[in-house]
Design a protein around this motif. Structure first.
Motif, short mmCIF file in Angstrom:
data_model
loop_
_atom_site.label_atom_id
_atom_site.label_comp_id
_atom_site.label_asym_id
_atom_site.label_seq_id
_atom_site.Cartn_x
_atom_site.Cartn_y
_atom_site.Cartn_z
N GLU A 114 -45.59 29.50 -55.68
CA GLU A 114 -45.35 28.83 -56.77
C GLU A 114 -43.80 28.65 -56.52
OE1 GLU A 114 -47.11 32.10 -56.55
OE2 GLU A 114 -48.67 31.96 -57.89
N ASP A 115 -43.01 29.35 -56.21
CA ASP A 115 -41.48 28.88 -56.17
C ASP A 115 -41.44 27.25 -55.22
OD1 ASP A 115 -40.67 31.11 -56.84
OD2 ASP A 115 -39.93 32.37 -54.45
N ALA A 116 -42.49 26.85 -54.45
CA ALA A 116 -42.81 25.44 -52.94
C ALA A 116 -42.52 24.39 -54.88
CB ALA A 116 -42.93 25.61 -52.54
N ILE A 117 -44.00 25.11 -55.28
CA ILE A 117 -44.21 24.05 -56.73
C ILE A 117 -43.21 24.06 -57.76
CG2 ILE A 117 -45.53 23.65 -58.79
CD1 ILE A 117 -47.66 25.12 -57.15
N GLY A 151 -51.89 30.95 -67.39
CA GLY A 151 -50.55 31.48 -68.37
C GLY A 151 -50.07 30.30 -69.30
N ASN A 152 -48.85 31.04 -69.52
CA ASN A 152 -47.35 29.79 -70.05
C ASN A 152 -46.40 29.08 -68.35
OD1 ASN A 152 -47.32 30.54 -72.53
ND2 ASN A 152 -46.53 33.00 -71.49
N PHE A 153 -46.79 29.65 -67.46
CA PHE A 153 -46.14 29.37 -66.51
C PHE A 153 -47.30 27.80 -66.09
CE2 PHE A 153 -46.18 28.43 -61.32
CZ PHE A 153 -45.20 27.70 -61.23
N GLU A 154 -49.03 27.53 -65.98
CA GLU A 154 -49.57 26.74 -66.24
C GLU A 154 -49.27 25.79 -66.86
OE1 GLU A 154 -54.07 25.03 -66.70
OE2 GLU A 154 -53.66 27.55 -66.41
N ARG A 155 -48.52 25.99 -68.43
CA ARG A 155 -48.74 25.36 -69.11
C ARG A 155 -47.66 24.79 -68.74
NH1 ARG A 155 -48.95 29.45 -74.43
NH2 ARG A 155 -48.40 26.59 -75.74
N VAL A 156 -45.89 25.17 -68.78
CA VAL A 156 -44.47 24.14 -68.25
C VAL A 156 -45.19 23.74 -67.02
CG1 VAL A 156 -42.43 24.60 -67.69
CG2 VAL A 156 -43.28 26.39 -68.72
N ILE A 157 -45.53 23.26 -66.26
CA ILE A 157 -45.92 22.72 -65.09
C ILE A 157 -46.90 21.81 -65.82
CG2 ILE A 157 -46.87 22.30 -62.46
CD1 ILE A 157 -44.63 24.09 -62.55
N ILE A 158 -47.92 21.34 -66.12
CA ILE A 158 -48.40 20.81 -66.60
C ILE A 158 -47.55 19.72 -67.53
CG2 ILE A 158 -50.96 20.08 -67.85
CD1 ILE A 158 -51.41 20.66 -65.39
N GLY A 159 -47.13 20.03 -68.10
CA GLY A 159 -46.15 19.57 -69.37
C GLY A 159 -45.31 18.50 -68.67
N LEU A 160 -44.74 19.77 -67.39
CA LEU A 160 -43.79 18.69 -66.59
C LEU A 160 -44.60 17.20 -66.06
CD1 LEU A 160 -42.08 21.42 -64.71
CD2 LEU A 160 -41.24 19.49 -66.48
N MET A 161 -45.86 16.93 -65.72
CA MET A 161 -46.74 16.27 -64.82
C MET A 161 -46.95 15.51 -66.04
SD MET A 161 -46.10 16.96 -62.24
CE MET A 161 -47.43 15.74 -61.53
N HIS A 163 -29.02 30.22 -70.79
CA HIS A 163 -29.88 30.44 -69.64
C HIS A 163 -29.66 32.20 -70.20
CE1 HIS A 163 -29.61 31.35 -65.71
NE2 HIS A 163 -29.98 30.11 -65.37
N SER A 164 -28.84 33.11 -70.27
CA SER A 164 -28.88 34.50 -70.54
C SER A 164 -30.38 34.64 -71.84
CB SER A 164 -28.02 35.17 -71.17
OG SER A 164 -27.22 34.17 -72.36
N PHE A 165 -30.48 33.87 -72.45
CA PHE A 165 -31.78 33.88 -73.66
C PHE A 165 -33.02 34.41 -72.63
CE2 PHE A 165 -29.84 35.01 -77.93
CZ PHE A 165 -30.88 35.38 -78.29
N ILE A 166 -33.00 32.77 -72.06
CA ILE A 166 -34.41 32.60 -71.71
C ILE A 166 -34.75 34.12 -70.68
CG2 ILE A 166 -35.79 31.55 -70.21
CD1 ILE A 166 -34.34 28.69 -70.62
N ASP A 171 -42.70 33.35 -63.15
CA ASP A 171 -42.58 32.33 -62.63
C ASP A 171 -42.22 31.78 -63.98
OD1 ASP A 171 -43.56 32.25 -60.02
OD2 ASP A 171 -45.54 33.06 -60.01
N TYR A 172 -42.82 32.16 -64.77
CA TYR A 172 -42.26 31.31 -65.96
C TYR A 172 -41.03 31.19 -66.79
CZ TYR A 172 -42.93 30.98 -71.19
OH TYR A 172 -42.62 30.11 -73.12
N ARG A 173 -40.51 32.37 -66.25
CA ARG A 173 -38.48 32.11 -66.65
C ARG A 173 -38.56 30.98 -65.32
NH1 ARG A 173 -35.61 38.01 -66.05
NH2 ARG A 173 -36.76 38.22 -63.77
N LYS A 174 -38.64 32.26 -64.24
CA LYS A 174 -37.53 30.74 -63.39
C LYS A 174 -37.95 29.51 -63.16
CE LYS A 174 -38.72 33.72 -58.67
NZ LYS A 174 -40.13 33.54 -57.62
N VAL A 175 -38.87 28.94 -63.77
CA VAL A 175 -39.57 27.10 -63.86
C VAL A 175 -38.40 26.51 -66.14
CG1 VAL A 175 -41.38 27.20 -65.77
CG2 VAL A 175 -41.09 25.32 -64.36
N LEU A 176 -38.75 28.13 -66.43
CA LEU A 176 -38.10 27.94 -67.97
C LEU A 176 -36.24 27.76 -67.31
CD1 LEU A 176 -39.40 29.49 -70.44
CD2 LEU A 176 -39.65 27.18 -70.00
#
Length: 304
Positions: A21-24, A61-71, A283-286, A293-298
């Motif tokens: 996930e980190d590489a993605i 989950g939410n991590f997928e939603r963010v990544i697909i959103g970015l794409m 940043h601190s709020f998120i 991974d959801y937090r990492k990508v946000l």
């Protein structure tokens, strides 16, 4: 930037056992929207697979939603979100208001074209069939993307508009919502900012306070969003983000949509407004509100 390199890096991150996930995250957050689209095409031509399908099968989950959103290309992302807001379980009024009140005429026109192509029905028809009364009329008005985008301020008209708003609300028993809609949804920004100043002098209160006391529910939310976007768009999004995270539970749909859709537009300004308004960094709020991974990508999208 090499689309081919990125495509192969993504494939490598998903091949074999387990997903890196980190590489993605690393790969996709350092690119911009158009570069990600190039990677999408290159992935298909050099690897012979669909990148979106691969990502969907590896993530969740939410991590997928963010990544697909970015794409997803910017306009299509708005189109998908509007469709979800209208056709999902129950109507997501907040999403409809947020997108339609904050996008430019040109962005709205692109949204309308693509919506029709994608779903075969017009955005306006779907809004009409899914919402009602005055709220529906405000959304339909915003969805035409027909606001005056000039900068001319007609002083006499500004006085007249302010007086009209006063007489449509504070001055009478009951509210003439059509007056509010026709002025707030069609005049240009510079003109309206002047109208709000004049209004304050006439009514002795801010236009937002009048809207709050005269309207309720979705209509109130929609007109307040229009005023806030005219005054300070980054502050409007900062407030959306704050409300999506404060209190119990997180409104992930809103959090994801704002972070993905504003990442390359005005995130720096949103962060600045957030800090000024709430005394804590976005940043601190998120960081305190999300995990994994959801937090990492946000946090990568937030930057800083």
């Amino acid at each position: 930037f090499s689309a081919e390199q990125e495509a192969h890096a993504l494939r490598k991150a998903m091949k074999g056992l387990g997903t890196d996930e980190d590489a993605i995250i690393e790969s996709l957050t350092k690119l911009n929207v158009s570069q990600r689209q190039q990677v999408l095409i290159t992935y298909k031509s050099t690897i012979g697979r669909d990148l979106i399908d691969d990502l969907k099968s590896e993530l969740s989950g939410n991590f997928e939603r963010v990544i697909i959103g970015l794409m997803t290309p910017t306009t299509m992302y708005d189109v998908h979100e509007l469709r979800r807001a209208l056709k999902g379980a129950g109507t997501d009024e907040g999403c409809l208001i947020e997108i339609l009140a904050s996008r430019t005429n040109e962005e709205i026109r692109h949204i309308n074209e693509n919506y029709k192509l994608q779903y075969g029905s017009t955005l306006e028809d779907d809004i009409v069939s899914d919402t009602s009364s005055m709220f529906r009329r405000v959304l339909v008005s915003l969805a035409t993307g027909n606001r005056d985008e000039g900068t001319f301020v007609d002083e006499a008209l500004a006085q007249q508009d302010a007086q009209c708003l006063y007489e449509a609300g504070e001055k009478r028993w009951g509210t003439d919502e059509v007056q509010f809609m026709s002025i707030l949804c069609t005049r240009n920004r510079c003109h309206l900012l002047r109208v709000f100043d004049v209004y304050r002098a006439i009514a002795n209160k801010d236009i937002t306070d009048s809207i709050k006391s005269e309207m309720s529910g979705d209509l109130e939310d929609a007109l307040l969003a229009v005023v806030k976007c005219l005054r300070n768009k980054p502050a409007y999004f900062a407030e959306r983000l704050y409300k999506s995270m404060k209190g119990l539970g997180t409104d992930d749909s809103t959090l994801i949509r704002v972070m993905v859709s504003r990442a390359e537009i005005d995130m720096l300004y949103i962060r600045r407004e957030f800090l000024a308004m709430y005394g804590k960094s976005l940043h601190s709020f998120i960081k305190g509100d999300c995990s994994g991974d959801y937090r990492k990508v946000l946090l990568r999208l937030c930057g800083g």
